[in-house]
Design a protein around this motif. Structure first.
Motif, mmCIF file in Angstrom:
data_model
loop_
_atom_site.group_PDB
_atom_site.id
_atom_site.type_symbol
_atom_site.label_atom_id
_atom_site.label_comp_id
_atom_site.label_asym_id
_atom_site.label_seq_id
_atom_site.Cartn_x
_atom_site.Cartn_y
_atom_site.Cartn_z
ATOM 1 N N THR A 162 0.812 -1.216 0.000
ATOM 2 C CA THR A 162 0.000 0.000 0.000
ATOM 3 C C THR A 162 0.843 1.263 0.000
ATOM 4 O OG1 THR A 162 -1.713 -1.196 1.214
ATOM 5 C CG2 THR A 162 -1.849 1.215 1.216
ATOM 6 N N ALA A 163 1.960 1.268 0.707
ATOM 7 C CA ALA A 163 2.800 2.461 0.807
ATOM 8 C C ALA A 163 3.924 2.472 -0.222
ATOM 9 C CB ALA A 163 3.387 2.587 2.210
ATOM 10 N N ILE A 164 3.997 1.457 -1.078
ATOM 11 C CA ILE A 164 4.975 1.428 -2.179
ATOM 12 C C ILE A 164 4.254 1.785 -3.470
ATOM 13 C CG2 ILE A 164 6.604 0.027 -3.478
ATOM 14 C CD1 ILE A 164 7.049 -1.652 -0.999
ATOM 15 N N ALA A 165 3.443 0.879 -3.991
ATOM 16 C CA ALA A 165 2.524 1.125 -5.113
ATOM 17 C C ALA A 165 3.165 1.946 -6.223
ATOM 18 C CB ALA A 165 1.260 1.807 -4.593
ATOM 19 N N ASP A 166 4.343 1.525 -6.698
ATOM 20 C CA ASP A 166 5.053 2.305 -7.710
ATOM 21 C C ASP A 166 5.148 1.573 -9.046
ATOM 22 O OD1 ASP A 166 6.767 0.311 -6.961
ATOM 23 O OD2 ASP A 166 8.437 1.621 -6.396
ATOM 24 N N ASP A 167 4.190 0.666 -9.311
ATOM 25 C CA ASP A 167 4.077 0.068 -10.636
ATOM 26 C C ASP A 167 2.590 -0.008 -10.976
ATOM 27 O OD1 ASP A 167 2.934 -2.256 -9.521
ATOM 28 O OD2 ASP A 167 4.858 -3.279 -9.381
ATOM 29 N N PRO A 168 2.210 -0.472 -12.192
ATOM 30 C CA PRO A 168 0.795 -0.407 -12.571
ATOM 31 C C PRO A 168 -0.160 -1.151 -11.656
ATOM 32 C CG PRO A 168 2.149 -0.671 -14.525
ATOM 33 C CD PRO A 168 3.079 -0.812 -13.350
ATOM 34 N N SER A 169 0.323 -2.109 -10.857
ATOM 35 C CA SER A 169 -0.585 -2.779 -9.930
ATOM 36 C C SER A 169 -1.107 -1.839 -8.852
ATOM 37 C CB SER A 169 0.108 -3.978 -9.280
ATOM 38 O OG SER A 169 1.136 -3.559 -8.389
ATOM 39 N N ALA A 170 -0.586 -0.627 -8.793
ATOM 40 C CA ALA A 170 -1.094 0.370 -7.844
ATOM 41 C C ALA A 170 -2.578 0.639 -8.048
ATOM 42 C CB ALA A 170 -0.310 1.676 -7.970
ATOM 43 N N ILE A 171 -3.110 0.399 -9.250
ATOM 44 C CA ILE A 171 -4.539 0.654 -9.461
ATOM 45 C C ILE A 171 -5.401 -0.224 -8.565
ATOM 46 C CG2 ILE A 171 -4.023 1.269 -11.836
ATOM 47 C CD1 ILE A 171 -5.515 -1.186 -12.746
ATOM 48 N N VAL A 172 -4.827 -1.325 -8.059
ATOM 49 C CA VAL A 172 -5.529 -2.186 -7.110
ATOM 50 C C VAL A 172 -5.093 -1.899 -5.681
ATOM 51 C CG1 VAL A 172 -5.876 -4.580 -6.361
ATOM 52 C CG2 VAL A 172 -5.893 -4.013 -8.801
ATOM 53 N N TRP A 173 -3.771 -1.838 -5.446
ATOM 54 C CA TRP A 173 -3.260 -1.703 -4.075
ATOM 55 C C TRP A 173 -3.434 -0.302 -3.522
ATOM 56 C CZ3 TRP A 173 -2.429 -6.162 -1.847
ATOM 57 C CH2 TRP A 173 -2.053 -7.253 -2.616
ATOM 58 N N ASN A 174 -3.281 0.720 -4.358
ATOM 59 C CA ASN A 174 -3.443 2.109 -3.914
ATOM 60 C C ASN A 174 -3.639 2.993 -5.143
ATOM 61 O OD1 ASN A 174 -3.341 4.685 -2.843
ATOM 62 N ND2 ASN A 174 -1.612 4.265 -1.488
ATOM 63 N N PRO A 175 -4.891 3.171 -5.601
ATOM 64 C CA PRO A 175 -5.125 3.910 -6.845
ATOM 65 C C PRO A 175 -4.692 5.365 -6.781
ATOM 66 C CG PRO A 175 -7.194 3.512 -5.689
ATOM 67 C CD PRO A 175 -6.140 2.697 -4.986
ATOM 68 N N GLY A 176 -4.487 5.907 -5.586
ATOM 69 C CA GLY A 176 -3.994 7.278 -5.495
ATOM 70 C C GLY A 176 -2.536 7.405 -5.862
ATOM 71 N N ALA A 177 -1.796 6.278 -5.845
ATOM 72 C CA ALA A 177 -0.350 6.327 -6.050
ATOM 73 C C ALA A 177 0.060 6.183 -7.506
ATOM 74 C CB ALA A 177 0.334 5.241 -5.222
ATOM 75 N N THR A 178 -0.876 5.950 -8.428
ATOM 76 C CA THR A 178 -0.470 5.797 -9.831
ATOM 77 C C THR A 178 0.109 7.087 -10.399
ATOM 78 O OG1 THR A 178 -2.673 6.345 -10.691
ATOM 79 C CG2 THR A 178 -2.199 4.017 -10.229
ATOM 80 N N ALA A 179 -0.128 8.224 -9.754
ATOM 81 C CA ALA A 179 0.454 9.486 -10.229
ATOM 82 C C ALA A 179 1.972 9.489 -10.090
ATOM 83 C CB ALA A 179 -0.145 10.673 -9.468
ATOM 84 N N GLN A 180 2.543 8.515 -9.378
ATOM 85 C CA GLN A 180 4.001 8.381 -9.365
ATOM 86 C C GLN A 180 4.528 7.948 -10.736
ATOM 87 O OE1 GLN A 180 5.710 6.672 -5.418
ATOM 88 N NE2 GLN A 180 3.879 5.471 -5.855
ATOM 89 N N LEU A 181 3.670 7.333 -11.554
ATOM 90 C CA LEU A 181 4.067 6.808 -12.862
ATOM 91 C C LEU A 181 3.836 7.893 -13.904
ATOM 92 C CD1 LEU A 181 2.408 3.307 -12.485
ATOM 93 C CD2 LEU A 181 4.697 4.028 -11.779
#
Length: 435
Positions: free
Chosen positions: A49-68
């Motif tokens: 949840t606090a990493i979420a730095d690849d496309p799977s972030a859309i499941v684990w933490n959709p707010g973090a996809t802006a890192q990509l």
């Protein structure tokens, strides 16, 4: 007319394999969504949840996809026992396309598919009627954005997955969400429904300390097209994560607290270590525990012209004890190599200089003949059309091996240049002093 039914035990096993507690079977729909996605994330025990730095972030933490900030895609395949398969596809795109990709946030889409094949069917008298399949799907679309920028350190900019902005700053707070559409096909019957996810990530100390929060299946439910018109609510799940890394030991640690509605709290934790073999290749090892299940995994990532490719693998024991679960996914990152927005015009060419008359050997003194060419003292350069790092090295350095000094320029600009084969027109880069 004979009524079809399935073995209750097989039904429970098929859904328990997705991580739903036995006491919740039949209470909530969409239990396949609790299995999680990404061989990398699941290799860390689902503590992501606090990493979420690849496309799977859309499941684990959709707010973090802006890192990509660029174009990212990921596909996962997971083969399991009892004719089960779990697949996942996600694509993230930073806005706008070009040099400032990601400055307007990131859009993402994805699909999760869970299938169980050849489920036996019997009538009430125990007569075999054949087999049927179960197919459960979730389609996701969402958006996230970042704010509160902070100057990126060179080490933070050198992260293998995300990069700071072109102005040397990176956001520290990210928020976003998904809309989900659910579709299930089971023995000739179908259900449809929808729900939402929301997530947030805060980089307390970029690269070294982050916290994340995700709420999944908000307001989610699905209605069946049976005579009863039954509607199944989905189980809302809250995730709280903390990620840390120390400069001394380059190992990433993540801890997730998972609160499923009306179920006991779960604790997931994992560790990951990335090793840079050279400027092109990186490999990783990871491990984690999800609830009471042990997971391990590995990755390899290579940077090739215009594209970064990553292959991830994870292994775990099947939760229902019917074998092992092997997951493999392929990740692709395509930098925005042809910027079309927010690009300053190239500087005007310098005024022509009168030619310097050549000095013939006859007119040179012995001291002048022995004097080496002056070394370039260092400075900056604005990339012009057609430039690459090799051309810049030859232009600024006077050594006979200057064409090999492109690596010297690349190392000095790791915060700005992610791929040595990709630089942008109008980009200002550092030309270090000639060694």
């Amino acid at each position: 007319m004979r009524t079809k039914f399935t073995f209750v035990l097989l039904w429970i096993l098929a859904f328990a394999s997705n991580g739903l507690a036995e006491d919740a079977v039949g209470t909530f729909g969409g239990s396949f969504l609790t299995a999680g996605v990404s061989a990398r994330a699941l290799g860390m025990g689902g503590a992501f949840t606090a990493i979420a730095d690849d496309p799977s972030a859309i499941v684990w933490n959709p707010g973090a996809t802006a890192q990509l900030r660029h174009t990212h895609a990921q596909f996962m395949y997971s083969g399991q026992s009892l004719d089960r398969a779990y697949n996942f596809l996600a694509i993230c795109q930073g806005l706008p396309w070009g040099k400032d990709a990601g400055s307007l946030g990131t859009v993402h889409i994805g699909v999760i598919n869970y299938t169980v094949g050849d489920i036996p069917s019997y009538d009430v008298a125990g007569n075999y009627l054949g087999t049927f399949n179960d197919s459960e799907n979730a389609y996701l679309i969402g958006y996230s954005f970042g704010f509160l920028p902070r100057r990126s350190s060179e080490k933070a900019q050198g992260d293998i997955r995300t990069a700071g902005g072109s102005d040397g700053f990176d956001n520290t707070v990210f928020i976003g969400g998904n809309y989900k559409y659910y579709y299930t096909s089971l023995a000739g019957y179908h259900s449809k429904g929808s729900g939402f996810d929301a997530g947030a990530l805060y980089k307390v100390v970029p690269k070294y300390l982050s916290v994340g929060f995700t709420a999944q299946e908000l307001g989610a439910k699905a209605k069946w097209d049976t005579e009863s018109g039954r509607t199944d609510p989905f189980q809302t799940i809250y995730r709280f994560g903390v990620k840390t890394e120390t400069p001394v030991i380059p190992v990433t640690l993540d801890l997730d607290l998972v609160y499923p509605k009306d179920s006991p709290m779960e604790l997931n934790y994992g560790a990951e270590y990335w090793h840079h073999i050279n400027e092109q290749w990186k490999v990783a090892l990871r491990t984690g525990i999800s609830d009471t299940f042990f997971n391990v995994g590995a990755s390899a990532k290579v940077a090739i012209p215009w594209t970064d490719l990553e292959v991830d693998y994870s292994y775990s024991i099947d939760p229902i004890g019917a074998g092992n679960t092997n997951r493999v996914n392929l990740g692709i990152e395509i930098p925005s190599s042809k910027p079309i927005a927010f690009i300053p015009p190239p500087p005007p060419p310098p005024p022509p200089q009168p030619p310097t008359p050549p000095v013939t050997p006859e007119k040179q003194s012995p001291e002048e003949k022995m004097q080496p060419s002056p070394k370039y003292p260092g400075g900056t350069c604005v990339v012009a059309p057609g430039d690459n790092l090799t051309k810049l090295a030859i232009r600024f350095y006077h050594s006979p091996d200057s064409y090999l000094m492109w690596k010297h320029i690349f190392r000095a600009n790791k915060g700005k240049i992610k791929n040595p084969n990709v630089i942008y027109d109008g980009q200002t880069i550092l030309i270090p002093p000639e060694p």
